[in-house]
Design a protein around this motif. Structure first.
Motif, PDB file in Angstrom:
ATOM      1  N   GLU A   1       4.500 -32.337 -11.196  1.00 57.29           N
ATOM      2  CA  GLU A   1       4.294 -31.360 -10.130  1.00 57.29           C
ATOM      3  C   GLU A   1       3.251 -31.859  -9.129  1.00 57.29           C
ATOM      4  OE1 GLU A   1       3.181 -26.676  -9.341  1.00 57.29           O
ATOM      5  OE2 GLU A   1       3.615 -27.276 -11.400  1.00 57.29           O
TER       6      GLU A   1
ATOM      7  N   HIS B   1      -4.388 -21.918  -7.330  1.00 64.59           N
ATOM      8  CA  HIS B   1      -3.292 -22.716  -6.808  1.00 64.59           C
ATOM      9  C   HIS B   1      -2.300 -21.840  -6.046  1.00 64.59           C
ATOM     10  CE1 HIS B   1      -0.741 -26.189  -6.755  1.00 64.59           C
ATOM     11  NE2 HIS B   1       0.237 -25.588  -7.400  1.00 64.59           N
ATOM     12  N   GLN B   2      -2.156 -20.611  -6.489  1.00 57.65           N
ATOM     13  CA  GLN B   2      -1.178 -19.701  -5.896  1.00 57.65           C
ATOM     14  C   GLN B   2      -1.691 -18.274  -5.951  1.00 57.65           C
ATOM     15  OE1 GLN B   2       2.623 -19.108  -8.045  1.00 57.65           O
ATOM     16  NE2 GLN B   2       3.621 -19.189  -6.046  1.00 57.65           N
TER      17      GLN B   2
ATOM     18  N   THR C   1      -5.286 -15.980 -10.875  1.00 49.58           N
ATOM     19  CA  THR C   1      -4.704 -15.662  -9.564  1.00 49.58           C
ATOM     20  C   THR C   1      -5.114 -14.279  -9.089  1.00 49.58           C
ATOM     21  OG1 THR C   1      -2.671 -15.783  -8.246  1.00 49.58           O
ATOM     22  CG2 THR C   1      -2.505 -14.672 -10.389  1.00 49.58           C
TER      23      THR C   1
ATOM     24  N   GLN D   1      -4.732 -29.037 -15.234  1.00 48.37           N
ATOM     25  CA  GLN D   1      -3.759 -28.064 -15.739  1.00 48.37           C
ATOM     26  C   GLN D   1      -2.386 -28.253 -15.100  1.00 48.37           C
ATOM     27  OE1 GLN D   1      -5.514 -24.235 -14.954  1.00 48.37           O
ATOM     28  NE2 GLN D   1      -6.629 -24.249 -16.882  1.00 48.37           N
ATOM     29  N   ILE D   2      -2.341 -29.036 -14.028  1.00 47.57           N
ATOM     30  CA  ILE D   2      -1.066 -29.214 -13.340  1.00 47.57           C
ATOM     31  C   ILE D   2      -0.354 -30.430 -13.916  1.00 47.57           C
ATOM     32  CG2 ILE D   2       0.040 -29.588 -11.107  1.00 47.57           C
ATOM     33  CD1 ILE D   2      -2.096 -28.145  -9.741  1.00 47.57           C
TER      34      ILE D   2
ATOM     35  N   ARG E   1      -7.297 -27.530 -10.287  1.00 41.33           N
ATOM     36  CA  ARG E   1      -6.599 -26.269 -10.046  1.00 41.33           C
ATOM     37  C   ARG E   1      -6.475 -25.472 -11.341  1.00 41.33           C
ATOM     38  NH1 ARG E   1      -7.940 -25.323  -5.114  1.00 41.33           N
ATOM     39  NH2 ARG E   1      -6.263 -25.192  -3.586  1.00 41.33           N
ATOM     40  N   GLN E   2      -6.660 -24.152 -11.200  1.00 41.98           N
ATOM     41  CA  GLN E   2      -6.589 -23.227 -12.332  1.00 41.98           C
ATOM     42  C   GLN E   2      -5.247 -22.499 -12.251  1.00 41.98           C
ATOM     43  OE1 GLN E   2      -9.629 -22.884 -14.460  1.00 41.98           O
ATOM     44  NE2 GLN E   2      -9.894 -24.794 -13.325  1.00 41.98           N
ATOM     45  N   HIS E   3      -4.289 -22.975 -13.049  1.00 42.79           N
ATOM     46  CA  HIS E   3      -2.957 -22.400 -12.940  1.00 42.79           C
ATOM     47  C   HIS E   3      -2.854 -20.987 -13.470  1.00 42.79           C
ATOM     48  CE1 HIS E   3       0.552 -25.034 -11.724  1.00 42.79           C
ATOM     49  NE2 HIS E   3      -0.450 -25.178 -10.922  1.00 42.79           N
ATOM     50  N   ASP E   4      -3.782 -20.613 -14.298  1.00 47.08           N
ATOM     51  CA  ASP E   4      -3.684 -19.303 -14.942  1.00 47.08           C
ATOM     52  C   ASP E   4      -4.761 -18.340 -14.451  1.00 47.08           C
ATOM     53  OD1 ASP E   4      -5.803 -20.600 -15.999  1.00 47.08           O
ATOM     54  OD2 ASP E   4      -5.301 -20.185 -18.098  1.00 47.08           O
TER      55      ASP E   4
END
Ligand SMILES: C[S@@+](CC[C@H](N)C(=O)[O-])C[C@H]1O[C@@H](n2cnc3c(N)ncnc32)[C@H](O)[C@@H]1O
Ligand SMILES: C[S@@+](CC[C@H](N)C(=O)[O-])C[C@H]1O[C@@H](n2cnc3c(N)ncnc32)[C@H](O)[C@@H]1O
Lengths: 190, 190
Positions: free
Chosen positions: A179, A46-47, A21, A174-175, A16-19
Protein backbone atom coordinates in the motif's frame (compact mmCIF):
# COMPACT_ATOMS: atom_id res chain seq x y z
CA UNK A 1 10.38 13.37 -6.90
CA UNK A 2 13.61 14.36 -5.12
CA UNK A 3 15.33 11.76 -2.92
CA UNK A 4 14.74 14.00 0.13
CA UNK A 5 11.04 14.20 -0.56
CA UNK A 6 10.86 10.47 -1.18
CA UNK A 7 12.55 9.82 2.18
CA UNK A 8 10.27 12.27 3.94
CA UNK A 9 7.15 10.62 2.57
CA UNK A 10 8.46 7.16 3.47
CA UNK A 11 9.02 8.41 7.00
CA UNK A 12 5.56 9.96 7.26
CA UNK A 13 3.91 6.82 5.93
CA UNK A 14 5.82 4.64 8.37
CA UNK A 15 4.32 6.60 11.27
CA UNK A 16 0.72 6.57 10.04
CA UNK A 17 -1.80 5.28 12.58
CA UNK A 18 -4.21 3.13 10.64
CA UNK A 19 -6.45 2.45 13.59
CA UNK A 20 -7.01 6.01 14.76
CA UNK A 21 -9.51 8.24 13.02
CA UNK A 22 -12.10 10.98 13.26
CA UNK A 23 -15.67 11.19 12.03
CA UNK A 24 -16.84 14.75 11.31
CA UNK A 25 -20.62 14.89 11.61
CA UNK A 26 -21.71 17.96 9.61
CA UNK A 27 -18.75 20.06 10.80
CA UNK A 28 -19.26 22.72 8.18
CA UNK A 29 -16.99 25.74 8.49
CA UNK A 30 -14.12 25.28 6.04
CA UNK A 31 -11.58 26.81 8.44
CA UNK A 32 -12.60 24.30 11.10
CA UNK A 33 -12.48 21.35 8.70
CA UNK A 34 -9.10 22.52 7.47
CA UNK A 35 -7.70 22.92 11.00
CA UNK A 36 -9.02 19.46 11.94
CA UNK A 37 -7.41 17.81 8.92
CA UNK A 38 -4.07 19.54 9.59
CA UNK A 39 -4.17 18.22 13.15
CA UNK A 40 -5.16 14.74 11.97
CA UNK A 41 -2.18 14.72 9.62
CA UNK A 42 0.12 15.95 12.40
CA UNK A 43 -0.78 13.08 14.74
CA UNK A 44 -0.43 10.54 11.93
CA UNK A 45 -4.03 9.90 10.91
CA UNK A 46 -4.18 8.38 7.45
CA UNK A 47 -7.89 8.72 6.74
CA UNK A 48 -10.74 10.71 8.24
CA UNK A 49 -14.46 10.15 7.82
CA UNK A 50 -17.29 12.59 7.30
CA UNK A 51 -21.03 12.84 7.05
CA UNK A 52 -21.79 15.99 5.08
CA UNK A 53 -25.35 15.46 3.92
CA UNK A 54 -25.90 19.20 4.16
CA UNK A 55 -22.68 20.37 2.59
CA UNK A 56 -22.06 19.39 -1.03
CA UNK A 57 -18.94 21.58 -1.32
CA UNK A 58 -17.22 19.74 1.49
CA UNK A 59 -18.48 16.44 0.17
CA UNK A 60 -16.76 17.09 -3.14
CA UNK A 61 -13.62 18.12 -1.30
CA UNK A 62 -13.50 21.54 -2.94
CA UNK A 63 -13.15 23.31 0.39
CA UNK A 64 -10.33 21.10 1.57
CA UNK A 65 -7.69 22.65 -0.63
CA UNK A 66 -4.42 20.84 -0.92
CA UNK A 67 -4.79 18.67 2.14
CA UNK A 68 -5.05 15.55 0.06
CA UNK A 69 -2.45 13.65 2.05
CA UNK A 70 -5.14 12.74 4.57
CA UNK A 71 -7.70 10.59 2.80
CA UNK A 72 -11.34 11.44 3.37
CA UNK A 73 -14.14 8.91 3.22
CA UNK A 74 -17.63 10.29 2.95
CA UNK A 75 -20.65 8.41 4.34
CA UNK A 76 -24.27 9.10 3.47
CA UNK A 77 -25.42 9.23 7.07
CA UNK A 78 -24.31 8.75 10.66
CA UNK A 79 -25.68 5.21 11.07
CA UNK A 80 -23.78 4.02 8.00
CA UNK A 81 -20.59 5.72 9.14
CA UNK A 82 -20.68 4.31 12.67
CA UNK A 83 -21.47 0.81 11.38
CA UNK A 84 -18.50 1.07 9.01
CA UNK A 85 -16.14 2.08 11.83
CA UNK A 86 -17.41 -0.58 14.23
CA UNK A 87 -17.00 -3.14 11.48
CA UNK A 88 -13.34 -2.22 11.41
CA UNK A 89 -13.10 -3.15 15.08
CA UNK A 90 -12.93 0.43 16.33
CA UNK A 91 -14.26 1.73 19.62
CA UNK A 92 -16.43 4.70 18.65
CA UNK A 93 -16.26 7.73 20.95
CA UNK A 94 -18.43 10.80 20.63
CA UNK A 95 -17.41 14.20 21.97
CA UNK A 96 -20.47 15.38 23.80
CA UNK A 97 -21.10 18.16 26.28
CA UNK A 98 -23.12 16.28 28.82
CA UNK A 99 -22.84 15.38 32.48
CA UNK A 100 -22.94 11.69 31.60
CA UNK A 101 -19.80 11.96 29.45
CA UNK A 102 -16.51 10.80 30.90
CA UNK A 103 -13.30 12.84 30.95
CA UNK A 104 -11.51 12.33 27.61
CA UNK A 105 -8.29 11.35 29.42
CA UNK A 106 -9.92 8.26 30.94
CA UNK A 107 -10.04 6.52 27.56
CA UNK A 108 -7.43 4.04 26.26
CA UNK A 109 -6.52 5.43 22.82
CA UNK A 110 -4.02 2.70 22.06
CA UNK A 111 -7.07 0.62 21.08
CA UNK A 112 -8.44 1.09 17.54
CA UNK A 113 -10.41 4.31 17.99
CA UNK A 114 -12.72 6.61 16.06
CA UNK A 115 -13.77 9.96 17.53
CA UNK A 116 -16.96 11.72 16.42
CA UNK A 117 -16.88 15.54 16.25
CA UNK A 118 -20.19 17.37 16.09
CA UNK A 119 -21.56 20.30 14.18
CA UNK A 120 -20.46 23.81 15.25
CA UNK A 121 -23.86 25.01 16.45
CA UNK A 122 -25.87 21.92 17.31
CA UNK A 123 -23.15 19.48 18.37
CA UNK A 124 -23.24 15.74 17.71
CA UNK A 125 -26.67 14.32 16.86
CA UNK A 126 -28.68 12.24 19.33
CA UNK A 127 -28.20 9.38 16.88
CA UNK A 128 -24.40 9.65 17.09
CA UNK A 129 -24.58 9.73 20.88
CA UNK A 130 -26.84 6.68 20.94
CA UNK A 131 -24.72 4.68 18.49
CA UNK A 132 -21.30 5.49 19.96
CA UNK A 133 -19.72 3.21 22.56
CA UNK A 134 -18.82 6.10 24.87
CA UNK A 135 -19.38 9.85 25.25
CA UNK A 136 -16.35 11.91 26.21
CA UNK A 137 -15.85 15.52 27.24
CA UNK A 138 -12.92 17.89 27.55
CA UNK A 139 -13.24 19.51 31.00
CA UNK A 140 -13.85 23.26 31.15
CA UNK A 141 -13.77 25.56 34.18
CA UNK A 142 -14.78 28.85 32.57
CA UNK A 143 -17.86 30.75 31.48
CA UNK A 144 -18.00 29.60 27.84
CA UNK A 145 -20.28 26.69 27.04
CA UNK A 146 -18.03 24.88 24.59
CA UNK A 147 -14.69 24.84 22.80
CA UNK A 148 -14.21 25.45 19.12
CA UNK A 149 -14.63 22.09 17.36
CA UNK A 150 -11.10 22.03 15.91
CA UNK A 151 -9.71 22.84 19.34
CA UNK A 152 -11.70 19.99 20.93
CA UNK A 153 -10.55 17.60 18.21
CA UNK A 154 -6.92 18.57 18.75
CA UNK A 155 -7.12 18.23 22.51
CA UNK A 156 -8.43 14.68 22.21
CA UNK A 157 -6.07 13.74 19.36
CA UNK A 158 -2.97 14.93 21.19
CA UNK A 159 -4.00 12.83 24.19
CA UNK A 160 -4.20 9.87 21.80
CA UNK A 161 -0.79 10.85 20.38
CA UNK A 162 0.65 11.01 23.90
CA UNK A 163 -0.63 7.55 24.82
CA UNK A 164 0.43 6.04 21.51
CA UNK A 165 3.91 7.59 21.73
CA UNK A 166 4.39 6.15 25.19
CA UNK A 167 3.25 2.77 23.91
CA UNK A 168 5.83 2.95 21.09
CA UNK A 169 3.14 2.92 18.42
CA UNK A 170 4.87 5.54 16.28
CA UNK A 171 7.87 3.30 15.90
CA UNK A 172 6.35 0.47 13.95
CA UNK A 173 5.01 0.85 10.44
CA UNK A 174 1.32 -0.01 10.27
CA UNK A 175 0.89 0.43 6.53
CA UNK A 176 1.64 -2.69 4.46
CA UNK A 177 4.54 -2.18 2.04
CA UNK A 178 2.44 -2.70 -1.06
CA UNK A 179 0.00 0.00 0.00
CA UNK A 180 2.91 2.30 0.81
CA UNK A 181 4.35 1.75 -2.66
CA UNK A 182 0.99 2.29 -4.27
CA UNK A 183 0.68 5.63 -2.51
CA UNK A 184 4.15 6.64 -3.64
CA UNK A 185 3.68 5.55 -7.24
CA UNK A 186 0.17 6.84 -7.73
CA UNK A 187 1.37 10.22 -6.60
CA UNK A 188 -1.31 10.19 -3.96
CA UNK A 189 1.08 12.31 -1.93
CA UNK A 190 1.77 15.87 -2.99
CA UNK B 1 -28.26 38.51 38.88
CA UNK B 2 -29.90 35.16 39.70
CA UNK B 3 -28.51 33.15 42.64
CA UNK B 4 -27.53 30.34 40.23
CA UNK B 5 -25.56 32.72 38.06
CA UNK B 6 -23.92 34.30 41.08
CA UNK B 7 -22.87 30.85 42.32
CA UNK B 8 -21.59 29.87 38.89
CA UNK B 9 -19.46 33.00 38.60
CA UNK B 10 -18.09 32.51 42.13
CA UNK B 11 -17.13 28.97 41.15
CA UNK B 12 -15.48 30.09 37.92
CA UNK B 13 -13.55 32.84 39.67
CA UNK B 14 -12.36 30.46 42.36
CA UNK B 15 -10.73 28.29 39.70
CA UNK B 16 -9.04 31.11 37.78
CA UNK B 17 -5.30 30.60 37.25
CA UNK B 18 -3.70 33.98 37.82
CA UNK B 19 -0.24 32.85 36.90
CA UNK B 20 -1.01 31.21 33.56
CA UNK B 21 -1.45 33.31 30.46
CA UNK B 22 -0.96 33.67 26.71
CA UNK B 23 0.60 36.41 24.63
CA UNK B 24 -0.80 36.63 21.09
CA UNK B 25 1.79 38.23 18.83
CA UNK B 26 -0.12 39.60 15.84
CA UNK B 27 -2.46 36.61 15.68
CA UNK B 28 -4.92 38.31 13.38
CA UNK B 29 -7.76 36.12 12.14
CA UNK B 30 -10.81 36.83 14.32
CA UNK B 31 -11.90 33.17 14.30
CA UNK B 32 -8.49 32.15 15.62
CA UNK B 33 -8.45 34.86 18.28
CA UNK B 34 -11.95 33.89 19.30
CA UNK B 35 -11.09 30.16 19.50
CA UNK B 36 -7.97 30.97 21.54
CA UNK B 37 -9.90 33.10 24.03
CA UNK B 38 -12.58 30.42 24.43
CA UNK B 39 -9.87 27.88 25.21
CA UNK B 40 -8.15 30.27 27.61
CA UNK B 41 -11.42 30.72 29.48
CA UNK B 42 -12.00 26.96 29.54
CA UNK B 43 -8.66 26.24 31.24
CA UNK B 44 -9.19 29.06 33.72
CA UNK B 45 -7.06 31.88 32.30
CA UNK B 46 -8.13 35.21 33.73
CA UNK B 47 -6.26 37.56 31.43
CA UNK B 48 -4.54 37.21 28.07
CA UNK B 49 -2.02 39.55 26.49
CA UNK B 50 -1.67 40.74 22.93
CA UNK B 51 0.55 42.74 20.63
CA UNK B 52 -1.60 43.91 17.73
CA UNK B 53 0.38 46.78 16.28
CA UNK B 54 -0.98 45.87 12.86
CA UNK B 55 -4.58 45.25 13.80
CA UNK B 56 -6.52 48.20 15.23
CA UNK B 57 -9.85 46.30 15.18
CA UNK B 58 -8.50 43.62 17.46
CA UNK B 59 -6.76 46.20 19.60
CA UNK B 60 -10.08 47.90 20.25
CA UNK B 61 -11.63 44.55 21.01
CA UNK B 62 -14.32 44.92 18.37
CA UNK B 63 -13.56 41.52 16.89
CA UNK B 64 -13.69 39.75 20.22
CA UNK B 65 -17.44 39.84 20.59
CA UNK B 66 -18.86 38.96 23.95
CA UNK B 67 -15.84 37.17 25.31
CA UNK B 68 -15.26 39.84 27.90
CA UNK B 69 -14.94 37.41 30.79
CA UNK B 70 -11.31 36.90 29.82
CA UNK B 71 -9.53 40.22 30.29
CA UNK B 72 -7.24 41.33 27.50
CA UNK B 73 -4.19 43.52 28.02
CA UNK B 74 -2.73 45.12 24.94
CA UNK B 75 0.98 45.96 24.69
CA UNK B 76 2.55 48.30 22.17
CA UNK B 77 5.26 45.86 21.14
CA UNK B 78 6.77 42.48 21.91
CA UNK B 79 9.66 43.76 24.02
CA UNK B 80 7.30 45.68 26.30
CA UNK B 81 4.98 42.69 26.61
CA UNK B 82 7.72 40.21 27.46
CA UNK B 83 9.26 42.58 29.99
CA UNK B 84 5.84 42.99 31.62
CA UNK B 85 5.36 39.21 31.91
CA UNK B 86 8.87 38.58 33.21
CA UNK B 87 8.34 41.32 35.76
CA UNK B 88 5.42 39.30 37.06
CA UNK B 89 7.79 36.41 37.68
CA UNK B 90 6.58 34.35 34.75
CA UNK B 91 8.63 31.96 32.67
CA UNK B 92 8.05 33.04 29.09
CA UNK B 93 7.72 30.27 26.51
CA UNK B 94 7.45 30.81 22.78
CA UNK B 95 5.81 28.27 20.46
CA UNK B 96 8.28 27.98 17.63
CA UNK B 97 8.69 25.50 14.79
CA UNK B 98 12.39 24.92 15.04
CA UNK B 99 14.71 21.99 15.68
CA UNK B 100 16.13 23.75 18.71
CA UNK B 101 12.72 23.90 20.42
CA UNK B 102 11.94 21.37 23.12
CA UNK B 103 8.83 19.18 23.23
CA UNK B 104 6.02 21.18 24.88
CA UNK B 105 5.41 18.34 27.36
CA UNK B 106 8.87 18.73 28.90
CA UNK B 107 7.91 22.02 30.51
CA UNK B 108 6.71 22.46 34.11
CA UNK B 109 3.49 24.47 33.73
CA UNK B 110 2.76 24.58 37.43
CA UNK B 111 5.27 27.46 37.50
CA UNK B 112 3.96 30.93 36.63
CA UNK B 113 3.90 30.70 32.83
CA UNK B 114 3.20 32.83 29.78
CA UNK B 115 3.05 31.25 26.32
CA UNK B 116 3.64 33.28 23.16
CA UNK B 117 1.58 32.37 20.07
CA UNK B 118 2.79 33.66 16.70
CA UNK B 119 1.15 35.15 13.64
CA UNK B 120 -0.71 32.78 11.30
CA UNK B 121 1.61 33.17 8.31
CA UNK B 122 4.95 34.26 9.67
CA UNK B 123 4.97 32.69 13.14
CA UNK B 124 6.53 34.28 16.22
CA UNK B 125 9.03 37.07 15.53
CA UNK B 126 12.77 36.59 15.94
CA UNK B 127 12.51 39.13 18.76
CA UNK B 128 9.99 36.99 20.64
CA UNK B 129 12.18 33.93 20.21
CA UNK B 130 15.23 35.83 21.45
CA UNK B 131 13.47 37.32 24.47
CA UNK B 132 11.62 34.18 25.61
CA UNK B 133 13.17 31.86 28.17
CA UNK B 134 12.43 28.74 26.14
CA UNK B 135 11.14 27.70 22.71
CA UNK B 136 8.64 24.85 22.64
CA UNK B 137 7.09 22.81 19.85
CA UNK B 138 4.14 20.46 19.51
CA UNK B 139 5.49 17.35 17.74
CA UNK B 140 4.10 16.53 14.29
CA UNK B 141 4.60 13.38 12.23
CA UNK B 142 2.73 14.36 9.06
CA UNK B 143 3.20 16.29 5.87
CA UNK B 144 1.83 19.65 6.99
CA UNK B 145 4.33 22.23 8.18
CA UNK B 146 2.38 23.58 11.12
CA UNK B 147 -0.81 23.41 13.15
CA UNK B 148 -3.51 26.04 13.17
CA UNK B 149 -2.53 28.60 15.83
CA UNK B 150 -5.64 28.05 17.98
CA UNK B 151 -5.05 24.30 17.84
CA UNK B 152 -1.43 24.74 18.94
CA UNK B 153 -2.51 27.06 21.77
CA UNK B 154 -5.11 24.54 22.97
CA UNK B 155 -2.69 21.63 22.86
CA UNK B 156 -0.22 23.48 25.09
CA UNK B 157 -2.91 24.90 27.39
CA UNK B 158 -4.52 21.53 28.01
CA UNK B 159 -1.12 20.12 28.93
CA UNK B 160 -0.85 22.97 31.44
CA UNK B 161 -4.38 22.19 32.64
CA UNK B 162 -3.44 18.51 33.07
CA UNK B 163 -0.35 19.32 35.14
CA UNK B 164 -2.15 21.93 37.22
CA UNK B 165 -5.10 19.60 37.88
CA UNK B 166 -2.75 16.88 39.07
CA UNK B 167 -1.02 19.41 41.32
CA UNK B 168 -4.39 20.40 42.82
CA UNK B 169 -4.10 23.95 41.53
CA UNK B 170 -7.74 24.17 40.51
CA UNK B 171 -8.81 23.58 44.08
CA UNK B 172 -7.47 26.72 45.68
CA UNK B 173 -8.74 30.17 44.88
CA UNK B 174 -5.97 32.37 43.51
CA UNK B 175 -7.97 35.56 43.20
CA UNK B 176 -8.03 37.72 46.31
CA UNK B 177 -11.54 38.14 47.74
CA UNK B 178 -11.60 41.90 47.22
CA UNK B 179 -10.80 41.51 43.52
CA UNK B 180 -13.44 38.79 43.23
CA UNK B 181 -16.03 41.07 44.78
CA UNK B 182 -14.98 43.94 42.57
CA UNK B 183 -15.50 41.75 39.51
CA UNK B 184 -18.92 40.68 40.74
CA UNK B 185 -20.06 44.17 41.67
CA UNK B 186 -18.69 45.99 38.66
CA UNK B 187 -20.51 43.53 36.48
CA UNK B 188 -17.24 42.68 34.81
CA UNK B 189 -18.76 39.28 34.26
CA UNK B 190 -21.60 38.89 31.79
C1 LIG C 1 -19.24 24.23 19.55
S1 LIG C 1 -19.50 22.57 19.92
C2 LIG C 1 -21.27 22.36 19.87
C3 LIG C 1 -21.97 23.01 20.99
C4 LIG C 1 -23.41 22.53 21.14
N1 LIG C 1 -24.17 23.62 21.66
C5 LIG C 1 -23.48 21.31 22.07
O1 LIG C 1 -23.97 21.45 23.19
O2 LIG C 1 -23.02 20.24 21.68
C6 LIG C 1 -19.07 21.73 18.46
C7 LIG C 1 -18.37 20.43 18.68
O3 LIG C 1 -17.11 20.68 19.31
C8 LIG C 1 -16.78 19.61 20.15
N2 LIG C 1 -16.59 20.13 21.51
C9 LIG C 1 -16.64 21.43 21.89
N3 LIG C 1 -16.34 21.55 23.19
C10 LIG C 1 -16.11 20.32 23.66
C11 LIG C 1 -15.74 19.79 24.94
N4 LIG C 1 -15.54 20.57 26.00
N5 LIG C 1 -15.59 18.45 25.04
C12 LIG C 1 -15.76 17.65 23.98
N6 LIG C 1 -16.10 18.10 22.76
C13 LIG C 1 -16.27 19.41 22.60
C14 LIG C 1 -17.89 18.58 20.01
O4 LIG C 1 -17.55 17.70 18.96
C15 LIG C 1 -19.06 19.45 19.60
O5 LIG C 1 -20.04 18.70 18.92
C1 LIG D 1 0.66 28.54 11.33
S1 LIG D 1 1.89 28.79 12.51
C2 LIG D 1 3.13 29.78 11.70
C3 LIG D 1 3.90 29.03 10.69
C4 LIG D 1 5.16 29.74 10.28
N1 LIG D 1 5.43 29.41 8.91
C5 LIG D 1 6.33 29.33 11.18
O1 LIG D 1 7.21 28.62 10.70
O2 LIG D 1 6.37 29.71 12.34
C6 LIG D 1 1.19 30.02 13.58
C7 LIG D 1 1.51 29.82 15.01
O3 LIG D 1 0.90 28.62 15.47
C8 LIG D 1 1.69 28.04 16.48
N2 LIG D 1 2.08 26.68 16.04
C9 LIG D 1 1.66 26.04 14.93
N3 LIG D 1 2.14 24.80 14.89
C10 LIG D 1 2.87 24.61 16.01
C11 LIG D 1 3.60 23.51 16.56
N4 LIG D 1 3.68 22.33 15.96
N5 LIG D 1 4.21 23.70 17.75
C12 LIG D 1 4.13 24.88 18.39
N6 LIG D 1 3.46 25.95 17.92
C13 LIG D 1 2.82 25.82 16.75
C14 LIG D 1 2.85 28.97 16.71
O4 LIG D 1 2.48 29.90 17.71
C15 LIG D 1 2.96 29.67 15.36
O5 LIG D 1 3.60 30.92 15.47
Amino acid sequence: MSPERYARIQQVLSQRQHDLTLLMEEVHKPHNVSAIIRTADAVGIHQVHAVWAENPALRKGTALGSQIWVKNKHHSNTAVAVAYLKNQGMQVLVTHLDDSSIDFREVDYTKPTAIIMGQEKSGATAEAVALADQSIVVPMVGMVQSLNVSVAAATVLYEAQRQRSEAGMYGESQIPDDEKNAILFEGGFP
